[in-house]
Write a protein that holds these residues in place. Structure first.
Motif, PDB file in Angstrom:
ATOM      1  N   PHE A 112       0.833  -1.205   0.000  1.00 57.89           N
ATOM      2  CA  PHE A 112       0.000   0.000   0.000  1.00 57.89           C
ATOM      3  C   PHE A 112       0.869   1.256   0.000  1.00 57.89           C
ATOM      4  N   ASP A 113       1.902   1.273   0.817  1.00 57.34           N
ATOM      5  CA  ASP A 113       2.780   2.441   0.907  1.00 57.34           C
ATOM      6  C   ASP A 113       3.523   2.672  -0.409  1.00 57.34           C
ATOM      7  N   ARG A 114       3.963   1.564  -1.026  1.00 58.65           N
ATOM      8  CA  ARG A 114       4.691   1.668  -2.290  1.00 58.65           C
ATOM      9  C   ARG A 114       3.775   2.244  -3.386  1.00 58.65           C
ATOM     10  N   GLU A 115       2.541   1.775  -3.431  1.00 65.54           N
ATOM     11  CA  GLU A 115       1.628   2.253  -4.463  1.00 65.54           C
ATOM     12  C   GLU A 115       1.130   3.662  -4.164  1.00 65.54           C
ATOM     13  N   LEU A 116       1.079   4.024  -2.882  1.00 70.10           N
ATOM     14  CA  LEU A 116       0.746   5.403  -2.535  1.00 70.10           C
ATOM     15  C   LEU A 116       1.809   6.353  -3.081  1.00 70.10           C
ATOM     16  N   ALA A 117       3.075   5.946  -2.983  1.00 68.38           N
ATOM     17  CA  ALA A 117       4.164   6.755  -3.531  1.00 68.38           C
ATOM     18  C   ALA A 117       4.060   6.850  -5.051  1.00 68.38           C
ATOM     19  N   LEU A 118       3.691   5.741  -5.711  1.00 70.36           N
ATOM     20  CA  LEU A 118       3.540   5.760  -7.167  1.00 70.36           C
ATOM     21  C   LEU A 118       2.373   6.654  -7.575  1.00 70.36           C
ATOM     22  N   THR A 119       1.277   6.597  -6.834  1.00 74.71           N
ATOM     23  CA  THR A 119       0.119   7.451  -7.127  1.00 74.71           C
ATOM     24  C   THR A 119       0.515   8.923  -7.067  1.00 74.71           C
ATOM     25  N   ALA A 120       1.275   9.291  -6.034  1.00 72.28           N
ATOM     26  CA  ALA A 120       1.740  10.679  -5.908  1.00 72.28           C
ATOM     27  C   ALA A 120       2.694  11.039  -7.049  1.00 72.28           C
ATOM     28  N   TYR A 121       3.559  10.104  -7.429  1.00 70.98           N
ATOM     29  CA  TYR A 121       4.525  10.311  -8.506  1.00 70.98           C
ATOM     30  C   TYR A 121       3.811  10.558  -9.835  1.00 70.98           C
ATOM     31  N   ALA A 122       2.670   9.870 -10.058  1.00 69.78           N
ATOM     32  CA  ALA A 122       1.938   9.969 -11.326  1.00 69.78           C
ATOM     33  C   ALA A 122       0.968  11.141 -11.365  1.00 69.78           C
ATOM     34  N   GLU A 123       0.852  11.864 -10.260  1.00 67.40           N
ATOM     35  CA  GLU A 123      -0.162  12.914 -10.149  1.00 67.40           C
ATOM     36  C   GLU A 123      -0.037  13.967 -11.240  1.00 67.40           C
ATOM     37  N   ASP A 124       1.188  14.379 -11.569  1.00 67.43           N
ATOM     38  CA  ASP A 124       1.383  15.380 -12.618  1.00 67.43           C
ATOM     39  C   ASP A 124       1.970  14.748 -13.881  1.00 67.43           C
ATOM     40  N   ARG A 125       1.738  13.453 -14.041  1.00 68.62           N
ATOM     41  CA  ARG A 125       2.173  12.718 -15.240  1.00 68.62           C
ATOM     42  C   ARG A 125       0.960  11.990 -15.817  1.00 68.62           C
ATOM     43  N   PRO A 126       0.091  12.713 -16.549  1.00 70.45           N
ATOM     44  CA  PRO A 126      -1.190  12.126 -16.967  1.00 70.45           C
ATOM     45  C   PRO A 126      -1.060  10.908 -17.866  1.00 70.45           C
ATOM     46  N   GLU A 127      -0.025  10.868 -18.712  1.00 70.06           N
ATOM     47  CA  GLU A 127       0.144   9.675 -19.551  1.00 70.06           C
ATOM     48  C   GLU A 127       0.373   8.449 -18.681  1.00 70.06           C
ATOM     49  N   LEU A 128       1.202   8.588 -17.663  1.00 66.55           N
ATOM     50  CA  LEU A 128       1.472   7.484 -16.744  1.00 66.55           C
ATOM     51  C   LEU A 128       0.212   7.122 -15.970  1.00 66.55           C
ATOM     52  N   ALA A 129      -0.482   8.117 -15.444  1.00 67.00           N
ATOM     53  CA  ALA A 129      -1.696   7.870 -14.673  1.00 67.00           C
ATOM     54  C   ALA A 129      -2.741   7.144 -15.506  1.00 67.00           C
ATOM     55  N   GLY A 130      -2.741   7.388 -16.827  1.00 71.16           N
ATOM     56  CA  GLY A 130      -3.731   6.753 -17.690  1.00 71.16           C
ATOM     57  C   GLY A 130      -3.540   5.263 -17.859  1.00 71.16           C
ATOM     58  N   TYR A 131      -2.328   4.758 -17.626  1.00 71.66           N
ATOM     59  CA  TYR A 131      -2.045   3.333 -17.841  1.00 71.66           C
ATOM     60  C   TYR A 131      -1.937   2.533 -16.549  1.00 71.66           C
ATOM     61  N   ILE A 132      -2.045   3.189 -15.401  1.00 80.11           N
ATOM     62  CA  ILE A 132      -1.886   2.442 -14.152  1.00 80.11           C
ATOM     63  C   ILE A 132      -3.167   2.519 -13.324  1.00 80.11           C
ATOM     64  N   SER A 133      -3.390   1.478 -12.548  1.00 79.27           N
ATOM     65  CA  SER A 133      -4.496   1.450 -11.596  1.00 79.27           C
ATOM     66  C   SER A 133      -3.898   1.023 -10.263  1.00 79.27           C
ATOM     67  N   THR A 134      -3.784   1.968  -9.345  1.00 77.05           N
ATOM     68  CA  THR A 134      -3.048   1.708  -8.114  1.00 77.05           C
ATOM     69  C   THR A 134      -3.981   1.430  -6.940  1.00 77.05           C
ATOM     70  N   GLN A 135      -3.409   0.805  -5.918  1.00 78.07           N
ATOM     71  CA  GLN A 135      -4.090   0.600  -4.652  1.00 78.07           C
ATOM     72  C   GLN A 135      -3.862   1.865  -3.818  1.00 78.07           C
ATOM     73  N   LYS A 136      -4.899   2.660  -3.662  1.00 70.14           N
ATOM     74  CA  LYS A 136      -4.768   3.962  -2.999  1.00 70.14           C
ATOM     75  C   LYS A 136      -5.024   3.789  -1.506  1.00 70.14           C
ATOM     76  N   LYS A 137      -3.963   3.927  -0.737  1.00 77.10           N
ATOM     77  CA  LYS A 137      -4.073   3.722   0.707  1.00 77.10           C
ATOM     78  C   LYS A 137      -5.068   4.706   1.315  1.00 77.10           C
ATOM     79  N   VAL A 138      -5.957   4.181   2.170  1.00 69.92           N
ATOM     80  CA  VAL A 138      -6.947   5.021   2.834  1.00 69.92           C
ATOM     81  C   VAL A 138      -6.295   5.676   4.046  1.00 69.92           C
ATOM     82  N   THR A 139      -6.064   6.969   3.951  1.00 66.27           N
ATOM     83  CA  THR A 139      -5.459   7.709   5.063  1.00 66.27           C
ATOM     84  C   THR A 139      -6.512   8.427   5.891  1.00 66.27           C
ATOM     85  N   ASP A 140      -7.690   8.644   5.294  1.00 67.08           N
ATOM     86  CA  ASP A 140      -8.800   9.250   6.018  1.00 67.08           C
ATOM     87  C   ASP A 140      -9.698   8.129   6.550  1.00 67.08           C
ATOM     88  N   THR A 141      -9.465   7.723   7.777  1.00 69.14           N
ATOM     89  CA  THR A 141     -10.191   6.576   8.336  1.00 69.14           C
ATOM     90  C   THR A 141     -11.666   6.864   8.554  1.00 69.14           C
TER      91      THR A 141
END
Length: 425
Positions: free
Chosen positions: A190-219
């Motif tokens: 979860f932590d690794r994919e959270l980092a990837l999600t943040a990394y892809a935030e301003d990279r729309p081409e990358l974000a378009g090809y990945i589906s990540t497990q977004k860690k729930v931080t707001d319980t």
């Protein structure tokens, strides 16, 4: 008419059709030029519109991207209610038989016209999930993300006893898309994919090809009865009324020839996007490739999942060819992996069946019994050689993957189907 384009999670800039046309052109100065009123208002904005437009123009033109790629990126950046306004028309060129005219439209009005050759037109059709020889009129240039469901209400009702699917490290609740980590390995994923999600935030081409497990931080999104001992994450769930979603090996036998051609093009393009954004997935087997079919059109859209072995940014350089070696030359990350998959896996076993998506997609149509492995390995070897020559030149990187995609499609064109494919439900 203005189309809201989110540039950051908290900032929106409204772009007119004329502004979008300028952003697609090469002149960065014109693309970011503000009128007198906007320049005055920019003094009081928390984020400068002029700077945002310059950054957006640079993103769209990174490496000499095609007009179709720029328009597609803009459609992905658009607010969900505006994405359907991005359409295109493709028609035969009136005076050049081997060329086609592409009109890029906002709300039905052309903002830019382009001329493409037959291969470029085929690639556009493949990315839209349409056969090469079909007419394209007012085709929406949008991803499956418009069919993504808001499952927060379902998440708030999930209890520990409701998790049924999944494996040793994570359990899954299908209706809400909620994952529960069962151990430290699951939490680290979860932590690794959270980092990837943040990394892809301003990279729309990358974000378009990945589906990540977004860690729930707001319980607060979770049911109060869920165990606090576990970490949770959510994945995207698509409306089943409009989208059929399957792991690639679960639907490969039902893919039509046109769908297979589209997926082959998308696989190479996914490899290009990962490479340019310095991300190595390192495990692109068919369990980790989701095929989403939009039911009313039959178009198929590819997403990579499960980035538990990902290497990115500063860790990428030593791993940069691993995805290419895997896809084209059946090589794992280690010699032991390669030997085990290629020589020890029992025929018909899950290990044997899930690996090497390009080879499996081609073999489905290999009634002639052509020896595909050496052909695909050569395409991969030429691609790596071209990338070494390209270095940091993004235009040459794009050209290298374009050449590999064209070679793969030429290879596929020689194949005959074993059986006629049908669309999967």
């Amino acid at each position: 008419m203005s189309t809201p384009i989110p540039l950051t999670p908290h900032t929106h800039v409204s772009l007119s059709s004329a502004r979008i046309a300028k952003l697609m052109d090469s002149d960065a100065g014109q693309a970011a030029k503000l009128n007198v009123f906007d320049r005055f208002i920019d003094l009081f904005r928390s984020h400068s519109k002029e700077v945002a437009l310059k950054n957006l123009h640079a993103m769209l033109h990174d490496g000499g991207t095609s007009n179709f790629a720029r328009f597609n990126l803009l459609s992905q950046l658009a607010a969900p209610h505006s994405q359907s306004l991005f359409t295109l028309n493709i028609a035969a060129h009136p005076s050049a038989p081997q060329h086609h005219t592409v009109e890029y439209c906002i709300n039905g009005e052309p903002i830019k016209t382009d001329t493409v050759n037959a291969h470029e037109k085929e690639l556009i059709c493949l990315h839209l999930g349409k056969p090469q020889d079909t007419a394209v009129q007012q085709q929406q240039v949008i991803t499956i993300d418009r069919h993504c469901l808001d499952t927060r209400r379902q998440m708030a009702q999930v209890r520990d006893a409701d998790f049924s699917g999944g494996g040793v490290n994570k359990k899954f609740h299908a209706a809400s898309g909620l994952l529960r980590a069962e151990n430290r390995t699951g939490t680290e994923d979860f932590d690794r994919e959270l980092a990837l999600t943040a990394y892809a935030e301003d990279r729309p081409e990358l974000a378009g090809y990945i589906s990540t497990q977004k860690k729930v931080t707001d319980t607060a999104q979770l049911h109060r009865a869920l165990s606090a001992r576990h970490a949770y994450a959510m994945v995207d769930i698509y409306d089943p009324a409009h989208v059929a979603s399957h792991e690639m090996d679960r639907c490969i036998d039902s893919l039509s020839r046109d769908q297979t051609k589209s997926l082959l093009a998308q696989l190479v393009d996914m490899a290009r996007v990962l490479y340019k954004n310095q991300v190595a997935h390192r495990d692109l087997h068919m369990h980790n490739l989701l095929v989403h079919e939009i039911k009313d059109t039959g178009s198929v859209h590819l997403k990579a999942i499960d980035f538990g072995r990902v290497a990115m940014a500063e860790d990428f350089e030593s791993r940069k060819f691993e995805d290419i070696d895997y896809l084209f030359d059946k090589q794992g990350a280690t010699l032991l992996e390669t030997f085990g998959r290629n020589h020890l896996a029992r025929a018909g076993s899950e290990v044997e069946m899930k690996h090497y998506p390009i080879h499996k997609l081609c073999e489905k149509f290999n009634a002639k019994g052509i020896a595909l492995a050496p052909v695909l390995a050569r395409i991969g070897a030429h691609l790596k050689s071209d990338l070494l020559h390209a270095g940091a030149d993004q235009a040459l990187v794009d050209a290298a993957f374009h050449k590999a995609s064209q070679s793969l499609q030429l290879c596929f064109a020689q194949l005959q189907p074993r059986t006629e494919g049908i669309r999967f439900a």
